[in-house]
Design an enzyme around this catalytic site. Structure first.
Site, short mmCIF file in Angstrom:
data_model
loop_
_atom_site.label_atom_id
_atom_site.label_comp_id
_atom_site.label_asym_id
_atom_site.label_seq_id
_atom_site.Cartn_x
_atom_site.Cartn_y
_atom_site.Cartn_z
N LYS A 147 17.72 -26.42 81.19
CA LYS A 147 18.40 -26.94 80.01
C LYS A 147 19.40 -28.04 80.35
O LYS A 147 19.55 -29.00 79.59
CB LYS A 147 19.09 -25.81 79.24
CG LYS A 147 20.31 -25.21 79.93
CD LYS A 147 20.94 -24.13 79.07
CE LYS A 147 22.14 -23.49 79.76
NZ LYS A 147 23.26 -24.42 79.94
N THR A 148 20.10 -27.90 81.48
CA THR A 148 21.09 -28.92 81.84
C THR A 148 20.40 -30.25 82.12
O THR A 148 20.89 -31.32 81.73
CB THR A 148 21.90 -28.47 83.07
OG1 THR A 148 22.52 -27.22 82.79
CG2 THR A 148 22.98 -29.50 83.40
N ASP A 168 26.35 -27.32 74.34
CA ASP A 168 25.66 -26.42 75.26
C ASP A 168 26.11 -24.99 75.00
O ASP A 168 27.19 -24.76 74.45
CB ASP A 168 25.98 -26.83 76.70
CG ASP A 168 25.05 -26.17 77.71
OD1 ASP A 168 24.04 -25.59 77.30
OD2 ASP A 168 25.36 -26.26 78.91
N GLU A 169 25.30 -24.02 75.39
CA GLU A 169 25.62 -22.58 75.24
C GLU A 169 26.04 -22.25 73.81
O GLU A 169 27.02 -21.55 73.56
CB GLU A 169 26.74 -22.18 76.22
CG GLU A 169 26.44 -22.49 77.68
CD GLU A 169 25.40 -21.58 78.29
OE1 GLU A 169 24.82 -20.75 77.57
OE2 GLU A 169 25.14 -21.72 79.51
N GLN A 175 20.85 -14.56 75.51
CA GLN A 175 21.96 -14.59 76.45
C GLN A 175 23.31 -14.59 75.73
O GLN A 175 24.32 -15.02 76.30
CB GLN A 175 21.84 -15.81 77.38
CG GLN A 175 20.58 -15.78 78.23
CD GLN A 175 20.53 -16.93 79.20
OE1 GLN A 175 21.30 -17.01 80.16
NE2 GLN A 175 19.60 -17.86 78.96
N ARG A 212 19.64 -13.96 86.81
CA ARG A 212 20.45 -14.73 87.76
C ARG A 212 19.75 -14.80 89.12
O ARG A 212 20.12 -15.61 89.97
CB ARG A 212 21.82 -14.07 87.98
CG ARG A 212 22.75 -13.94 86.78
CD ARG A 212 22.92 -15.20 85.99
NE ARG A 212 21.96 -15.23 84.89
CZ ARG A 212 21.67 -16.32 84.18
NH1 ARG A 212 22.22 -17.47 84.49
NH2 ARG A 212 20.81 -16.28 83.18
#
Length: 765
Positions: free
Chosen positions: A44-45, A232-233, A274, A624
């Protein structure tokens, strides 16, 4: 869905190199609103930074027209660096920052409209607690059950819902005495912040929203400036952050002579799977209902994972599939199946910790770096046995989010001086340094000064300039006057001096550094070194921000977060909570304490959507891991001084058995394993139907097959016993009473173990 076509892709543009079809579509799509549902590890980044770079490179926006928002300074810095790597200096002028940093920047520029000074202080948690403690004491609110943490938590939730004192007064039940007292606490807390020219952390976003709503012409400045807003997020946003995004992207008020503007294009990136910060006010509805809130929006799913092996992803997919009310997606990778997940069931928290330490050493021997290993816990209380075993095993470790550098007493004292010269209205900062280092100004003197300030309606700082009027002795009067003169003289340099020069002057002239350096106490010498490190950090800040002022430095520190302190290269294993782990990744991950009442946490059972959020927390932990995942639990665990039997987490039943290889528990021939009945899809997400009926999870390891009721069996130091798996051993210590009796036993082949006597499979010889 929107009918807006994709931007025609430039031929062989390197900006699009290596992107999969969905990522490419997300970079090129042009429309008013776009939701990128980015699964864990799906790049995504890279997509977000390339989308920003494309706006600049293909001349669709000037840098100053782009606002990109994320949640940590570390993430913002990474985003800036990656955009710069793609387009070079052309990225200068963009706003890439956290929500709070962007809002502070706006508020300082518009402070006058808010009725504040630009030098306002930002209170951290310790400052807010100190202020609240004084208010509760003055109101005797503790006598009816108010605590500092409870009151601050309630006020924080109100602010995040954009409810101010007047709004709470209109809706509160004033027939309830506690509500009436809370209103007065809220009112006094807000008034005290205003008198101090200060904001707490929750005010930063709320006050920006209030500013935009109260002054449409101010809102229009930023609505016209930012033509592209990227967040973002997005799943972690609360109501206030959601409202801020809506304000920034709405069409500005019409201005004569300026062309009409439909409002900024909005791109949000996130993953409802998430969303794990409900306790901070994060509202999963913001992303789940995005298409309703922003009609004709485009939704793009990123499902290809570039981080983990397929076995790890299969486990994650199987777990999260049990949550209801989510946009279905299935993470996949092309890197292969990878190793199986390793499972372990210990007899105690220490037994589990020893397993983790042993496996870390095996990884280390195989060439892994400690940096690439992380141990996740649900609660901070789980770290104690891990720390004890790691120390014995000489494994270097760190715990991000523990006592931070900026929370140390001597560092807070230094900031008290800095804040006072930057913001003389902040009485809390002055109280902190009034007698630091000791100068003979005790509580009685401070009370007299406070009374004088209240009578005259002035900040406490003004009393320092008129100490003679207090009628105190010459020694105390001189000490007060000297402090006032020091602060005034250094304050005169704030506009021109560098932050490190101001700090050095304060530490030297106040005697704070010398008092610690020369005390003869080794701990004080370490504290003096911390002050020297603070000066170094202030110097580094100036190097990175040549025009940075003292207020800028104070703001930078105030907005520092736990995630920003994580150093990936310090040669240590990271031990952290699952909440802290969000956004990180490691080659090898240990998920510990997978037991009912820990994960899911006991407090989640009675909360709407609590079980679903705990499952998302487990999912975050799983995803993770890049290469290796270990899951572990204990059949008994100490908590609050008691030892209790633990049951395995229900979430373990949701991982297909063929994905996990269960390891021996350290005894001869013992082997644990999980065989669970597949759970029905869960519907515990917020606002949905009650949970669907579930079949009872069956834990069928030899552990519980051997768990017995030993009745009134008593053991004493020196007794010899035989354990079903560990063989024979001798009791070396006994603690607790009755069913909570714990025996420490030195076994001949299995080493030292701690056993809950009532249920352990043992017999006395």
């Amino acid at each position: 869905m929107s009918s807006v076509p994709l931007l025609p892709p430039p031929d062989d543009d390197p900006l699009l190199a290596g992107l999969n079809p969905q990522q490419r579509e997300a970079v090129l799509y042009r429309g008013q609103s776009l939701l990128i549902v980015a699964g864990a590890g799906s790049g995504k980044t890279s997509v977000l930074t390339r989308r920003i770079a494309g706006l600049l490179k293909w001349r669709e926006a000037w840098p100053s027209q782009i606002l990109a928002i994320t949640f940590t300074n570390k993430a913002a810095a990474e985003m800036r660096e990656r955009v710069r790597a793609l387009v070079g200096d052309e990225s200068d002028g963009m706003w890439i920052s956290t929500f709070h940093s962007a809002c502070v920047r706006i508020l300082r520029r518009q402070a006058e409209a808010m009725g504040m000074k630009q030098s306002f202080t930002i209170y951290d948690t310790a400052d807010s607690r100190a202020l609240m403690k004084r208010i509760i004491k003055e109101l005797d609110a503790d006598t009816i059950g108010f605590t500092v943490g409870g009151a601050l938590g309630r006020i924080s939730r109100l602010k995040n819902e954009l409810t101010d004192v007047d709004g709470f007064a209109r809706n509160a039940n004033m027939s309830d005495p506690k509500e009436a007292v809370l209103l007065e606490i809220f009112r006094q807390y807000t008034a005290a912040l205003r008198r101090a020219n200060a904001l707490d952390f929750d005010d930063i976003i709320a006050e920006t929203v209030y500013l935009f709503r109260a002054f449409p012409e101010v809102a229009a400045l930023y609505q016209r400036r930012f033509r592209h807003v990227l967040v973002d997020e997005y799943q972690d946003t609360n109501h206030a952050q959601y409202a801020l995004v809506r304000e920034l992207t709405r069409a500005p008020v019409a201005v004569p002579g300026q062309s009409a503007f439909d409002g900024a294009s909005l791109t949000v990136v996130g993953d409802s799977d998430q969303s794990i910060y409900a306790f901070r006010g994060a509202d999963i509805r913001n992303i789940v209902e995005f298409e309703r809130d922003f009609p004709n929006s485009k939704v793009i799913l990123l499902e290809q994972n570039y981080r983990s092996t397929q076995n790890i992803l299969d486990a994650a997919n199987s777990v999260i599939a049990n949550n209801f009310d989510r946009k279905a997606k299935n993470l996949f990778t092309v890197v292969g199946s990878g190793d199986k997940i390793i499972g372990y069931t210990g007899y105690s928290g220490h037994d589990e910790a020893q397993f983790v330490a042993d496996e870390i050493e095996k990884l280390r021997d195989a060439g892994s770096s400690y940096n690439d290993i992380a141990v996740f816990v649900r609660t901070n209380s789980q770290t104690r046995p891990l720390e004890e075993i790691f120390i014995r095993s000489a494994i270097p470790y760190r715990i991000p989010g523990g006592t931070k550098f900026y929370e140390r007493a001597e560092v807070k004292d230094a900031f008290g001086y800095l804040i006072q010269v930057a913001n003389p209205d902040d009485d809390l900062a002055l109280r902190r340094i009034m007698n630091v280092p000791k100068r003979g100004i005790g509580p009685a003197t401070e009370a007299a000064m406070q009374a004088m300030a209240e009578r005259q309606g002035v900040p406490l700082r003004e009393v320092l300039r008129d100490a003679a009027s207090l009628g105190l002795g010459p020694k105390v009067t001189a000490a007060i006057t000297d402090l006032g003169e020091l602060l005034d003289e250094v304050a005169a340099t704030v506009a021109t001096a560098a932050p490190h020069d101001i700090l050095t002057a304060l530490l030297t002239r106040s005697g704070l550094h010398a008092a610690l350096k020369n005390s003869g106490d080794p701990q004080d010498e370490a504290r003096a070194e911390n002050l020297e490190e603070l000066v170094s950090q202030a110097k580094e800040f100036r190097v990175q921000n040549p025009e940075g002022t003292l207020v800028d430095f104070l703001t930078n520190v105030a907005l520092f977060s736990a995630a920003d302190e994580i150093d990936d290269h310090d040669g240590s294993v990271s031990i952290m909570t699952l909440h802290t782990a969000k956004g990180l990744e490691y080659d090898s991950v240990f998920l510990t304490g997978l037991e009912e009442d820990l994960l899911p946490h006991r407090m989640s059972v009675n909360e709407t959507g609590g079980i679903a959020e705990e499952r998302r927390l487990f999912y975050v932990g799983i995803t993770r891991a890049r290469k290796r995942l270990f899951v572990s639990l204990a059949t008994s665990r100490a908590s609050f001084g008691d030892v209790a039997v633990s049951m395995p987490s229900r979430y373990l039943a949701e991982i297909p058995g063929e994905l996990i290889e269960w390891r021996d528990s350290g005894g001869s021939g013992f082997r644990s394993g999980f065989r669970g009945v597949r759970a029905a899809p869960m519907r515990e997400s917020y606002g949905q139907l009650p949970p669907a009926p579930r079949q009872k999870t069956e834990w069928t390891t030899p552990i519980t097959a051997k768990v017995r009721d030993n009745g009134d069996l008593t053991l004493a130091v020196g007794d010899r016993i035989r354990h079903t798996d560990f063989g024979e051993g001798r009791v070396s210590a006994v603690t607790g009473v009755g069913p909570k009796t714990v025996a420490e036993v030195q076994f001949e082949t299995a080493g030292r173990k701690r056993l809950l006597v009532k249920i352990a499979p043992i017999e006395k010889l």
